[in-house]
Design a protein around this motif. Structure first.
Motif, PDB file in Angstrom:
ATOM      1  N   GLN A 101       0.848  -1.110  -0.014  1.00 35.58           N
ATOM      2  CA  GLN A 101      -0.021   0.164  -0.109  1.00 35.58           C
ATOM      3  C   GLN A 101       0.643   1.383  -0.046  1.00 35.58           C
ATOM      4  O   GLN A 101       0.210   2.302  -0.399  1.00 35.58           O
ATOM      5  N   GLY A 102       2.117   0.940   0.166  1.00 37.67           N
ATOM      6  CA  GLY A 102       3.130   2.093   0.136  1.00 37.67           C
ATOM      7  C   GLY A 102       3.623   2.676  -1.087  1.00 37.67           C
ATOM      8  O   GLY A 102       4.159   3.349  -1.342  1.00 37.67           O
ATOM      9  N   VAL A 103       3.304   1.550  -1.908  1.00 37.93           N
ATOM     10  CA  VAL A 103       3.927   1.927  -3.435  1.00 37.93           C
ATOM     11  C   VAL A 103       2.934   3.027  -4.028  1.00 37.93           C
ATOM     12  O   VAL A 103       1.824   2.770  -4.112  1.00 37.93           O
ATOM     13  N   PRO A 104       3.723   4.051  -4.401  1.00 38.12           N
ATOM     14  CA  PRO A 104       2.649   5.181  -5.381  1.00 38.12           C
ATOM     15  C   PRO A 104       1.967   4.735  -6.269  1.00 38.12           C
ATOM     16  O   PRO A 104       2.567   3.898  -7.404  1.00 38.12           O
ATOM     17  N   LYS A 105       0.777   5.038  -6.453  1.00 37.07           N
ATOM     18  CA  LYS A 105       0.060   4.505  -7.547  1.00 37.07           C
ATOM     19  C   LYS A 105       0.439   5.169  -8.851  1.00 37.07           C
ATOM     20  O   LYS A 105       0.496   4.785  -9.958  1.00 37.07           O
ATOM     21  N   SER A 106       1.116   6.320  -8.665  1.00 39.55           N
ATOM     22  CA  SER A 106       1.519   7.085  -9.885  1.00 39.55           C
ATOM     23  C   SER A 106       2.498   6.094 -10.658  1.00 39.55           C
ATOM     24  O   SER A 106       2.639   6.315 -11.948  1.00 39.55           O
ATOM     25  N   LEU A 107       3.100   5.250 -10.157  1.00 42.24           N
ATOM     26  CA  LEU A 107       4.197   4.614 -10.804  1.00 42.24           C
ATOM     27  C   LEU A 107       3.481   3.760 -11.652  1.00 42.24           C
ATOM     28  O   LEU A 107       3.996   3.317 -12.872  1.00 42.24           O
ATOM     29  N   TYR A 108       2.503   3.017 -11.018  1.00 39.62           N
ATOM     30  CA  TYR A 108       1.877   2.077 -12.044  1.00 39.62           C
ATOM     31  C   TYR A 108       1.149   2.498 -13.206  1.00 39.62           C
ATOM     32  O   TYR A 108       0.833   2.144 -14.260  1.00 39.62           O
ATOM     33  N   GLU A 109       0.398   3.970 -12.947  1.00 40.99           N
ATOM     34  CA  GLU A 109      -0.334   4.393 -13.915  1.00 40.99           C
ATOM     35  C   GLU A 109       0.952   4.908 -15.037  1.00 40.99           C
ATOM     36  O   GLU A 109       0.586   4.838 -16.064  1.00 40.99           O
ATOM     37  N   ALA A 110       2.046   5.383 -14.536  1.00 38.29           N
ATOM     38  CA  ALA A 110       2.996   5.816 -15.650  1.00 38.29           C
ATOM     39  C   ALA A 110       3.488   4.307 -16.303  1.00 38.29           C
ATOM     40  O   ALA A 110       3.456   4.490 -17.512  1.00 38.29           O
ATOM     41  N   ALA A 111       3.285   3.182 -15.917  1.00 30.52           N
ATOM     42  CA  ALA A 111       3.750   2.047 -16.530  1.00 30.52           C
ATOM     43  C   ALA A 111       2.754   1.763 -17.424  1.00 30.52           C
ATOM     44  O   ALA A 111       2.886   1.277 -18.540  1.00 30.52           O
ATOM     45  N   ASP A 112       1.452   1.824 -16.926  1.00 27.12           N
ATOM     46  CA  ASP A 112       0.215   1.531 -17.999  1.00 27.12           C
ATOM     47  C   ASP A 112       0.239   2.506 -19.150  1.00 27.12           C
ATOM     48  O   ASP A 112      -0.101   1.879 -20.059  1.00 27.12           O
ATOM     49  N   VAL A 113       0.696   3.732 -18.832  1.00 29.31           N
ATOM     50  CA  VAL A 113       0.919   4.576 -20.083  1.00 29.31           C
ATOM     51  C   VAL A 113       1.837   3.887 -21.103  1.00 29.31           C
ATOM     52  O   VAL A 113       1.491   3.971 -22.378  1.00 29.31           O
ATOM     53  N   ASP A 114       3.008   3.375 -20.407  1.00 31.57           N
ATOM     54  CA  ASP A 114       3.919   2.974 -21.494  1.00 31.57           C
ATOM     55  C   ASP A 114       3.524   1.604 -22.105  1.00 31.57           C
ATOM     56  O   ASP A 114       4.299   0.857 -22.591  1.00 31.57           O
ATOM     57  N   GLY A 115       2.491   1.044 -21.466  1.00 34.61           N
ATOM     58  CA  GLY A 115       1.813  -0.381 -22.057  1.00 34.61           C
ATOM     59  C   GLY A 115       2.688  -1.383 -21.641  1.00 34.61           C
ATOM     60  O   GLY A 115       2.625  -2.409 -22.034  1.00 34.61           O
ATOM     61  N   ALA A 116       2.923  -1.263 -20.272  1.00 32.43           N
ATOM     62  CA  ALA A 116       3.570  -2.639 -19.375  1.00 32.43           C
ATOM     63  C   ALA A 116       2.342  -3.395 -18.992  1.00 32.43           C
ATOM     64  O   ALA A 116       1.392  -3.367 -18.884  1.00 32.43           O
ATOM     65  N   THR A 117       3.187  -4.895 -19.131  1.00 29.48           N
ATOM     66  CA  THR A 117       2.096  -5.879 -18.853  1.00 29.48           C
ATOM     67  C   THR A 117       1.989  -5.838 -17.387  1.00 29.48           C
ATOM     68  O   THR A 117       2.968  -5.357 -16.569  1.00 29.48           O
ATOM     69  N   GLY A 118       1.054  -6.842 -16.736  1.00 30.26           N
ATOM     70  CA  GLY A 118       1.026  -6.998 -15.308  1.00 30.26           C
ATOM     71  C   GLY A 118       2.304  -7.321 -14.702  1.00 30.26           C
ATOM     72  O   GLY A 118       2.807  -6.982 -13.781  1.00 30.26           O
ATOM     73  N   TRP A 119       2.949  -8.529 -15.466  1.00 35.77           N
ATOM     74  CA  TRP A 119       4.007  -9.098 -14.836  1.00 35.77           C
ATOM     75  C   TRP A 119       5.281  -8.238 -14.868  1.00 35.77           C
ATOM     76  O   TRP A 119       5.882  -7.966 -13.905  1.00 35.77           O
ATOM     77  N   SER A 120       5.173  -7.453 -16.048  1.00 37.30           N
ATOM     78  CA  SER A 120       6.256  -6.349 -16.048  1.00 37.30           C
ATOM     79  C   SER A 120       6.341  -5.343 -14.759  1.00 37.30           C
ATOM     80  O   SER A 120       7.240  -4.827 -14.401  1.00 37.30           O
ATOM     81  N   LYS A 121       5.080  -4.936 -14.756  1.00 37.25           N
ATOM     82  CA  LYS A 121       4.789  -4.111 -13.517  1.00 37.25           C
ATOM     83  C   LYS A 121       5.338  -4.699 -12.387  1.00 37.25           C
ATOM     84  O   LYS A 121       5.897  -4.006 -11.260  1.00 37.25           O
ATOM     85  N   PHE A 122       4.939  -5.924 -11.973  1.00 35.15           N
ATOM     86  CA  PHE A 122       5.240  -6.629 -10.803  1.00 35.15           C
ATOM     87  C   PHE A 122       6.651  -6.906 -10.671  1.00 35.15           C
ATOM     88  O   PHE A 122       7.423  -6.343  -9.767  1.00 35.15           O
ATOM     89  N   VAL A 123       7.479  -7.006 -11.750  1.00 36.75           N
ATOM     90  CA  VAL A 123       8.833  -7.198 -11.528  1.00 36.75           C
ATOM     91  C   VAL A 123       9.391  -5.769 -11.531  1.00 36.75           C
ATOM     92  O   VAL A 123      10.545  -5.760 -10.554  1.00 36.75           O
ATOM     93  N   HIS A 124       9.330  -4.952 -12.060  1.00 32.78           N
ATOM     94  CA  HIS A 124       9.867  -3.580 -12.115  1.00 32.78           C
ATOM     95  C   HIS A 124       9.584  -2.706 -11.315  1.00 32.78           C
ATOM     96  O   HIS A 124      10.057  -1.428 -10.995  1.00 32.78           O
ATOM     97  N   ILE A 125       8.190  -2.746 -10.744  1.00 32.89           N
ATOM     98  CA  ILE A 125       7.910  -1.781  -9.797  1.00 32.89           C
ATOM     99  C   ILE A 125       7.448  -1.902  -8.438  1.00 32.89           C
ATOM    100  O   ILE A 125       8.095  -1.799  -7.529  1.00 32.89           O
ATOM    101  N   THR A 126       6.474  -3.225  -8.452  1.00 38.83           N
ATOM    102  CA  THR A 126       6.357  -3.908  -6.876  1.00 38.83           C
ATOM    103  C   THR A 126       7.328  -4.375  -6.135  1.00 38.83           C
ATOM    104  O   THR A 126       7.691  -3.820  -5.113  1.00 38.83           O
ATOM    105  N   ILE A 127       8.109  -5.189  -6.836  1.00 38.97           N
ATOM    106  CA  ILE A 127       9.185  -6.133  -6.038  1.00 38.97           C
ATOM    107  C   ILE A 127      10.303  -4.919  -5.763  1.00 38.97           C
ATOM    108  O   ILE A 127      10.771  -4.874  -4.475  1.00 38.97           O
ATOM    109  N   PRO A 128      10.874  -4.073  -6.613  1.00 37.72           N
ATOM    110  CA  PRO A 128      11.919  -2.952  -6.120  1.00 37.72           C
ATOM    111  C   PRO A 128      11.086  -2.313  -4.823  1.00 37.72           C
ATOM    112  O   PRO A 128      11.778  -2.034  -3.948  1.00 37.72           O
ATOM    113  N   MET A 129       9.807  -1.843  -5.062  1.00 34.39           N
ATOM    114  CA  MET A 129       9.579  -0.783  -4.052  1.00 34.39           C
ATOM    115  C   MET A 129       9.287  -1.683  -2.594  1.00 34.39           C
ATOM    116  O   MET A 129       9.427  -0.790  -1.442  1.00 34.39           O
TER     117      MET A 129
END
Lengths: 442, 301
Positions: free
Chosen positions: B187-215
């Motif tokens: 819940q501490g991961v800023p939603k803005s990061l996910y939104e930015a990733a969506d804009v770039d067309g990232a898949t769910g898995w990609s978001k998980f590996v590149h945003i969720t895990i590091p954060m």
């Protein structure tokens, strides 16, 4: 530093801290519980309990029978019992009487108990009033360390509902034949009832088999373990053959589904012949009262006597106890024929057998089911302590070896040789240490 | 001159006062922590059965452990097997659960509570319950497997399945405190990061590996360390359920240590085992910290 002590907090802290420390040092001496009550010497006792906390009647009887000694008994749950005894003997202030089950060697070899020989000689107490196996269990290096108050005798139990009038097997080979006759299988070929399961129970059948062939596990001088010997090898070969004949998977699956109480394999009726201790008579009465069962001597070899193993429940005096003489009076009382009979009769659930042979002549006692068989079996019992120094290691390695052999991981000889090596290792370590201690103390 | 001496004595006073106030803790620490640990180090170089005086034998215990002890290496193997199986499954399990309950569906708090409950039952009671679950004939697990047509193994009674059984049992607690930690981190991961990733067309898995895990990597790292150390100390389940069997397949390091200490009364030997475990855990933790620089990302660095 003058400013320091003018600080009220510092001064207060010092006074409180210092006072507390002094109080801590004084209290053990100032508030020590008195040893005398109503002119009677107070003797403390710890006894093991299971789920209930009833004090043994014999304590009350002893207290009422005389007025110079008062026994104050405390209950300790059996799971914590050993650890508590350990701590109290080491920490000082142990109770005067401890109760234990199993080998006295564990404590006696470490000097944790007071030997009773002095008292035995002074009173000309006849130690042979107990079964030889029990006296052996209480001994270490020619000294007696405890008084056995009860025992449990292993015999062959069999399910009469299944075998009908078939007489119980008298030899191990007869047992195999009868197991073949009475095992049952389901439509998939899985075993639903086993005639006999050699490794199910507190003792592997192989142990009795080898004892009956005259197996000895320790050399005369007590320095060498003898496990890889012909009787023991043969006993394991017999076991392996049994498992191969009936199928390891079959027997293991059955054993894995058994538990305690009503779920015990024999009580459920899933094992026809089983080597169990006499308390199973009571367990069957409690959990399967309609079962018709019989008790017979453990199978043996043609021409050999049937041998069982019998451990003891015992009382002892821990090192550091304050009133050994008074405890001895209690020991004489509790081992008398009358007290033993009372102990037996008052136990409502699982009755252990009395340790005093004189009880086995009493007519009331003889009326209980199967007593004559237990008596006969007890005369030929051995103590399960073969190696006082490495007792636990012995049984661990032995049961390990039996399991390895059953699972075909090793041949009987290899498994026993390795077990012997490991036990010998522990024994050597213990003896080196023992020698060092004896030199160091002298 | 008088001013300066007043200042100095004040500081001295304050130090002494501070020490005095923390003295109860210091005394406790020395008596109940430092002294026992130093003693155990000393005893590890001795033959000692706690009743009688200790006999100095130098590295004897350690030598025996590493060369002639028949169960030392097996207990290590058993423990490592257990840890390697348990830690990833538990961490991934808790993470998955946390992600699942990290949604604002109606009644989601009910789910979070329900998932948390099992972790509250611990120790001996959970061991007894699972012994029944694993019962080959009547247990829930094999009955279920029979229902769907397969035959389950003997679980705790099988040499091959005993350790996996215990790992399975540990999954009972994946909805516990760890899940809560992950939930908070997620819940501490800023939603803005996910939104930015969506804009770039990232898949769910990609978001998980590149945003969720590091954060959430700091929290992951923390729980990884605790989980590893905790798993290496596995004891209660084996003690209550299997006693180390069948055939020493569940003889874990800690259980073997206990047997040596409280059954064989070989205290010196057990102390040596304890120190070996301590040093191993220290080394492992240092290693984890080193590796952490590669994958743990602290926002704000």
């Amino acid at each position: 530093m003058r400013t320091f002590f003018s600080n009220p907090f510092a001064a207060l802290l010092l006074i409180v801290g210092g006072g507390g420390l002094i109080w801590l040092l004084i209290t053990p001496y100032a508030f020590r519980a008195s040893d005398v009550e109503d002119g009677r010497v107070k003797v403390t006792m710890w006894y093991m309990t299971g789920a209930k906390e009833e004090k043994p009647e014999v304590v009350k009887a002893f207290n009422e029978s005389q007025d110079s000694i008062l026994i104050v008994a405390s209950a300790i749950p059996w799971r914590e019992h050993e650890r508590k005894i350990l701590t109290t003997i080491l920490g000082g202030g142990p109770p005067d009487i401890i109760s234990q089950v199993g080998s006295v060697a564990k404590w006696a070899t470490r000097g944790a108990l007071i030997p009773l020989n002095e008292f035995i000689e002074e009173d000309s107490f006849d130690i042979s009033v107990f079964f030889p196996a029990l006296v052996q269990e209480m001994s270490y290096e020619d000294k007696i360390y405890g008084i056995p108050t009860a025992t449990a005798c292993y015999c062959l139990f069999y399910n009469k509902d299944i075998v009908g009038d078939t007489p119980p097997p008298r030899t191990w080979n007869e047992l195999v034949t009868l197991s073949e006759r009475f095992s049952t299988y389901d439509s998939h070929g899985r075993m639903t009832k086993a005639g006999f399961i050699p490794n199910y129970g507190n003792f592997p059948a192989a142990m009795f088999y080898s004892l009956e062939l005259g197996a000895e596990f320790l050399s005369e001088d007590g320095k060498r373990v003898k496990l890889c010997t012909p009787p023991v090898i043969e006993s394991l070969e017999w076991t392996v053959n049994f498992y191969e004949k009936f199928g390891l998977r079959n027997l293991s699956a059955l054993v894995a589904s058994f538990s305690t109480g009503e779920q015990h394999g024999f009580i459920k009726g899933d094992v026809v012949y089983a080597i169990l201790d006499n308390t199973f008579g009571d367990q069957i009465r409690m959990y399967a009262p309609e079962m018709n069962y019989g008790v017979a001597l453990i199978p043996t070899h043609p021409g050999s006597e049937s041998v069982t193993s019998a451990g003891a429940w015992w009382f002892a005096i821990p090192k550091g106890a304050k009133h050994p003489e008074e405890v001895w009076e209690f020991f004489k009382f509790v081992s008398s024929k009358d007290a033993q009979l009372t102990l037996f009769l008052e136990e409502k659930e699982e009755k252990l057998l009395p340790s005093n042979r004189l009880v086995y002549k009493d007519s009331t006692f003889l009326k209980y089911p199967n007593i004559r068989i237990y008596k006969k079996q007890m005369e030929n019992a051995t103590s399960p302590t073969f190696t006082p120094f490495a007792h636990d290691a012995f049984w661990r390695e032995y049961t390990n070896a039996v399991e390895k052999v059953i699972h075909n991981i090793a041949s009987p000889e290899d498994a026993l040789r390795e077990a012997e090596k490991n036990i010998q290792n522990e024994l050597d370590k213990a003896m080196i240490y023992d020698e060092y201690v004896k030199k160091h103390i002298k | 001159m008088t001013n300066m001496s007043k200042n100095i004595s004040n500081k001295q006073d304050q130090t002494v006062l501070g020490i005095l106030f923390s003295s109860p803790w210091i005394i406790g620490f020395i008596l109940f922590f430092t002294y026992p640990i130093i003693s155990s180090l000393y005893y590890s170089f001795c033959h000692f059965d706690i009743f009688r005086p200790a006999q100095w034998i130098g590295l004897g215990n350690y030598k025996e452990l590493f060369t002639t002890d028949p169960y030392f290496w097996q207990s290590i193997w058993n423990t490592i097997f257990y840890v390697v199986l348990r830690v990833p499954l538990n961490i991934i399990g808790s993470l998955l659960l946390a992600m699942m309950v990290n949604r604002s569906l109606r009644g989601i708090t009910v789910y979070r509570t329900l998932y948390f409950f099992p972790s509250l039952v611990a120790g001996v009671s959970i061991s007894v319950i699972w012994m029944w679950m694993f019962n080959p004939q009547y247990g829930l697990i094999n009955s279920f497997l029979r229902g769907i047509g397969t035959e389950g193994p003997l679980w705790l009674g099988s040499i091959r399945w005993s350790k996996p059984s215990l790992v399975l049992m540990s999954l009972w607690g994946i909805g516990g405190g760890r899940m809560i930690l992950y939930l908070a981190a997620l819940q501490g991961v800023p939603k803005s990061l996910y939104e930015a990733a969506d804009v770039d067309g990232a898949t769910g898995w990609s978001k998980f590996v590149h945003i969720t895990i590091p954060m959430i990597s700091p929290v992951l790292f923390l729980t990884l360390i605790f989980e590893v150390i905790g798993s290496f100390q596995v004891f209660t389940e084996a003690y209550v359920m299997t006693g180390g069997g069948p055939l020493n397949s569940t003889l874990f390091y800690n259980l073997y240590l206990y047997l040596k200490a409280f059954v064989d009364f070989d205290m010196g030997y057990a102390c040596a085992m304890a120190w070996i475990l301590c040093i191993a855990m220290l080394a492992l933790t240092i290693l984890q910290f080193r590796l952490a620089r590669k994958w743990v990302f602290y926002a704000g660095r």
